[in-house]
Scaffold this motif. Structure first.
Motif, PDB file in Angstrom:
ATOM      1  N   MET A   1     -10.310  -3.328  -6.083  1.00 47.14           N
ATOM      2  CA  MET A   1     -10.159  -2.228  -7.039  1.00 47.14           C
ATOM      3  C   MET A   1      -9.306  -2.632  -8.238  1.00 47.14           C
ATOM      4  SD  MET A   1     -11.987   0.412  -5.964  1.00 47.14           S
ATOM      5  CE  MET A   1     -11.402   1.829  -6.864  1.00 47.14           C
ATOM      6  N   GLN A   2      -8.687  -3.801  -8.198  1.00 50.67           N
ATOM      7  CA  GLN A   2      -7.909  -4.265  -9.346  1.00 50.67           C
ATOM      8  C   GLN A   2      -8.780  -4.459 -10.578  1.00 50.67           C
ATOM      9  OE1 GLN A   2      -5.864  -7.711  -7.764  1.00 50.67           O
ATOM     10  NE2 GLN A   2      -4.034  -6.501  -7.332  1.00 50.67           N
ATOM     11  N   SER A   3     -10.044  -4.736 -10.379  1.00 56.88           N
ATOM     12  CA  SER A   3     -10.949  -4.922 -11.521  1.00 56.88           C
ATOM     13  C   SER A   3     -11.545  -3.604 -12.020  1.00 56.88           C
ATOM     14  CB  SER A   3     -12.074  -5.888 -11.150  1.00 56.88           C
ATOM     15  OG  SER A   3     -12.864  -5.333 -10.117  1.00 56.88           O
ATOM     16  N   PHE A   4     -11.233  -2.505 -11.343  1.00 52.12           N
ATOM     17  CA  PHE A   4     -11.744  -1.198 -11.738  1.00 52.12           C
ATOM     18  C   PHE A   4     -10.926  -0.657 -12.912  1.00 52.12           C
ATOM     19  CE2 PHE A   4     -12.216   3.387 -11.485  1.00 52.12           C
ATOM     20  CZ  PHE A   4     -13.575   3.539 -11.236  1.00 52.12           C
ATOM     21  N   ASP A   5     -11.581  -0.001 -13.845  1.00 52.80           N
ATOM     22  CA  ASP A   5     -10.900   0.583 -15.006  1.00 52.80           C
ATOM     23  C   ASP A   5     -10.355   1.969 -14.648  1.00 52.80           C
ATOM     24  OD1 ASP A   5     -10.028   1.529 -17.439  1.00 52.80           O
ATOM     25  OD2 ASP A   5     -12.017   1.574 -18.360  1.00 52.80           O
ATOM     26  N   PHE A   6      -9.058   2.043 -14.395  1.00 52.46           N
ATOM     27  CA  PHE A   6      -8.409   3.300 -14.031  1.00 52.46           C
ATOM     28  C   PHE A   6      -7.849   4.034 -15.255  1.00 52.46           C
ATOM     29  CE2 PHE A   6      -8.216   1.208  -9.875  1.00 52.46           C
ATOM     30  CZ  PHE A   6      -8.568   2.251  -9.039  1.00 52.46           C
ATOM     31  N   SER A   7      -8.230   3.633 -16.464  1.00 56.36           N
ATOM     32  CA  SER A   7      -7.639   4.215 -17.673  1.00 56.36           C
ATOM     33  C   SER A   7      -7.932   5.710 -17.827  1.00 56.36           C
ATOM     34  CB  SER A   7      -8.102   3.455 -18.919  1.00 56.36           C
ATOM     35  OG  SER A   7      -9.501   3.595 -19.095  1.00 56.36           O
ATOM     36  N   LYS A   8      -8.963   6.224 -17.176  1.00 55.98           N
ATOM     37  CA  LYS A   8      -9.299   7.649 -17.266  1.00 55.98           C
ATOM     38  C   LYS A   8      -8.872   8.409 -16.019  1.00 55.98           C
ATOM     39  CE  LYS A   8     -13.203   6.733 -20.240  1.00 55.98           C
ATOM     40  NZ  LYS A   8     -14.643   6.657 -20.379  1.00 55.98           N
ATOM     41  N   SER A   9      -7.927   7.853 -15.274  1.00 56.44           N
ATOM     42  CA  SER A   9      -7.514   8.436 -14.006  1.00 56.44           C
ATOM     43  C   SER A   9      -5.999   8.435 -13.872  1.00 56.44           C
ATOM     44  CB  SER A   9      -8.136   7.625 -12.862  1.00 56.44           C
ATOM     45  OG  SER A   9      -7.648   8.066 -11.624  1.00 56.44           O
ATOM     46  N   PHE A  10      -5.513   9.323 -13.030  1.00 53.18           N
ATOM     47  CA  PHE A  10      -4.095   9.325 -12.667  1.00 53.18           C
ATOM     48  C   PHE A  10      -3.804   8.249 -11.626  1.00 53.18           C
ATOM     49  CE2 PHE A  10      -4.498  13.828 -13.993  1.00 53.18           C
ATOM     50  CZ  PHE A  10      -3.445  13.876 -14.887  1.00 53.18           C
ATOM     51  N   TYR A  11      -4.822   7.705 -11.032  1.00 49.53           N
ATOM     52  CA  TYR A  11      -4.686   6.826  -9.877  1.00 49.53           C
ATOM     53  C   TYR A  11      -4.753   5.356 -10.248  1.00 49.53           C
ATOM     54  CZ  TYR A  11      -5.705  11.220  -7.580  1.00 49.53           C
ATOM     55  OH  TYR A  11      -5.667  12.524  -7.179  1.00 49.53           O
TER      56      TYR A  11
ATOM     57  N   GLN B   1     -15.314  10.731  -8.692  1.00 50.65           N
ATOM     58  CA  GLN B   1     -16.549  10.401  -7.971  1.00 50.65           C
ATOM     59  C   GLN B   1     -16.812   8.896  -8.024  1.00 50.65           C
ATOM     60  OE1 GLN B   1     -18.648  12.236  -6.077  1.00 50.65           O
ATOM     61  NE2 GLN B   1     -19.865  10.403  -5.698  1.00 50.65           N
ATOM     62  N   THR B   2     -16.629   8.307  -9.175  1.00 50.13           N
ATOM     63  CA  THR B   2     -16.869   6.875  -9.347  1.00 50.13           C
ATOM     64  C   THR B   2     -15.869   6.058  -8.536  1.00 50.13           C
ATOM     65  OG1 THR B   2     -17.670   7.352 -11.579  1.00 50.13           O
ATOM     66  CG2 THR B   2     -17.157   5.053 -11.083  1.00 50.13           C
ATOM     67  N   ILE B   3     -14.627   6.487  -8.539  1.00 52.72           N
ATOM     68  CA  ILE B   3     -13.591   5.801  -7.753  1.00 52.72           C
ATOM     69  C   ILE B   3     -13.954   5.855  -6.273  1.00 52.72           C
ATOM     70  CG2 ILE B   3     -11.192   5.906  -6.982  1.00 52.72           C
ATOM     71  CD1 ILE B   3     -10.508   6.948  -9.830  1.00 52.72           C
ATOM     72  N   ALA B   4     -14.330   7.036  -5.795  1.00 53.08           N
ATOM     73  CA  ALA B   4     -14.676   7.202  -4.382  1.00 53.08           C
ATOM     74  C   ALA B   4     -15.897   6.365  -4.010  1.00 53.08           C
ATOM     75  CB  ALA B   4     -14.920   8.676  -4.073  1.00 53.08           C
ATOM     76  N   GLU B   5     -16.880   6.314  -4.894  1.00 58.39           N
ATOM     77  CA  GLU B   5     -18.070   5.495  -4.639  1.00 58.39           C
ATOM     78  C   GLU B   5     -17.705   4.025  -4.512  1.00 58.39           C
ATOM     79  OE1 GLU B   5     -20.801   6.323  -7.818  1.00 58.39           O
ATOM     80  OE2 GLU B   5     -21.276   8.323  -7.041  1.00 58.39           O
ATOM     81  N   ARG B   6     -16.877   3.541  -5.422  1.00 55.30           N
ATOM     82  CA  ARG B   6     -16.484   2.120  -5.403  1.00 55.30           C
ATOM     83  C   ARG B   6     -15.696   1.786  -4.144  1.00 55.30           C
ATOM     84  NH1 ARG B   6     -17.520  -2.488  -5.157  1.00 55.30           N
ATOM     85  NH2 ARG B   6     -16.132  -4.055  -5.996  1.00 55.30           N
ATOM     86  N   ALA B   7     -14.744   2.625  -3.790  1.00 52.63           N
ATOM     87  CA  ALA B   7     -13.964   2.382  -2.571  1.00 52.63           C
ATOM     88  C   ALA B   7     -14.867   2.422  -1.340  1.00 52.63           C
ATOM     89  CB  ALA B   7     -12.836   3.407  -2.451  1.00 52.63           C
ATOM     90  N   GLY B   8     -15.820   3.347  -1.327  1.00 56.39           N
ATOM     91  CA  GLY B   8     -16.766   3.426  -0.218  1.00 56.39           C
ATOM     92  C   GLY B   8     -17.627   2.183  -0.103  1.00 56.39           C
ATOM     93  N   GLN B   9     -18.065   1.644  -1.233  1.00 55.92           N
ATOM     94  CA  GLN B   9     -18.869   0.413  -1.225  1.00 55.92           C
ATOM     95  C   GLN B   9     -18.077  -0.759  -0.653  1.00 55.92           C
ATOM     96  OE1 GLN B   9     -19.802   0.063  -5.364  1.00 55.92           O
ATOM     97  NE2 GLN B   9     -21.485   1.533  -5.292  1.00 55.92           N
ATOM     98  N   ILE B  10     -16.832  -0.872  -1.074  1.00 58.48           N
ATOM     99  CA  ILE B  10     -15.975  -1.956  -0.568  1.00 58.48           C
ATOM    100  C   ILE B  10     -15.797  -1.811   0.937  1.00 58.48           C
ATOM    101  CG2 ILE B  10     -13.651  -2.960  -0.633  1.00 58.48           C
ATOM    102  CD1 ILE B  10     -13.559  -1.918  -3.608  1.00 58.48           C
TER     103      ILE B  10
END
Length: 109
Positions: free
Chosen positions: A74-84, A42-51
Motif C-alpha cells: 500500500m506504500q505505492s497507493f496514492d493516499f492524497s485524497k484520504s485521511f488514511y 472503496q478503492t482503498i478497500a479494494e486494493r487491500a482486499g486484492q493484496i
C-alpha cells in the motif's frame, strides 16, 4: 522477563476470494465509519482486499506477515485524497481479522 507475543495464524483459506470480498466490505465500512465516507474508501478497500487474497492464495496464513505485506504494497497507493495511510489500513485489516477470529485486540489478550 516479558514473553514475546505468539504469532497468530489464520486457518487455511476455504475460499480466498470470498474472504477477500468479506474483508473488502468490512474495511470499506470501517473506513466510512471511522471519519467520513469518501469515494476513495472503496478503492482503498479494494486494493487491500486484492493484496490479502493474493497473499492467502500464495499460502500466507501468518497475520503479522499479512499486515507487513499490506503495509509494503500500500506504500505505492496514492493516499492524497484520504485521511488514511498504509499503516492505518494494515492495522484496520489486522483488527478486523482478529475480530473475525474472536480474539480481543485490546491489550494483547
Amino acid at each position: 522477563m516479558t514473553q514475546p507475543i505468539p504469532p497468530i495464524t489464520l486457518p487455511p483459506p476455504q475460499d480466498p476470494m470470498l474472504e477477500g470480498k468479506w474483508l473488502q466490505q468490512r474495511l470499506h465500512q470501517w473506513l466510512d465509519e471511522e471519519f467520513i465516507p469518501e469515494a476513495i474508501n472503496q478503492t482503498i478497500a479494494e486494493r487491500a482486499g486484492q493484496i490479502f487474497v493474493r497473499q492467502r492464495m500464495e499460502g500466507e496464513n501468518d497475520l503479522g506477515s499479512l499486515v507487513i505485506a499490506i503495509v509494503t504494497e500500500m506504500q505505492s497507493f496514492d493516499f492524497s485524497k484520504s485521511f488514511y495511510g498504509e499503516f492505518a489500513i494494515a492495522n484496520a485489516v489486522s483488527d478486523l481479522l482478529l475480530e473475525s477470529l474472536g480474539i480481543d485486540k485490546c491489550c494483547g489478550q
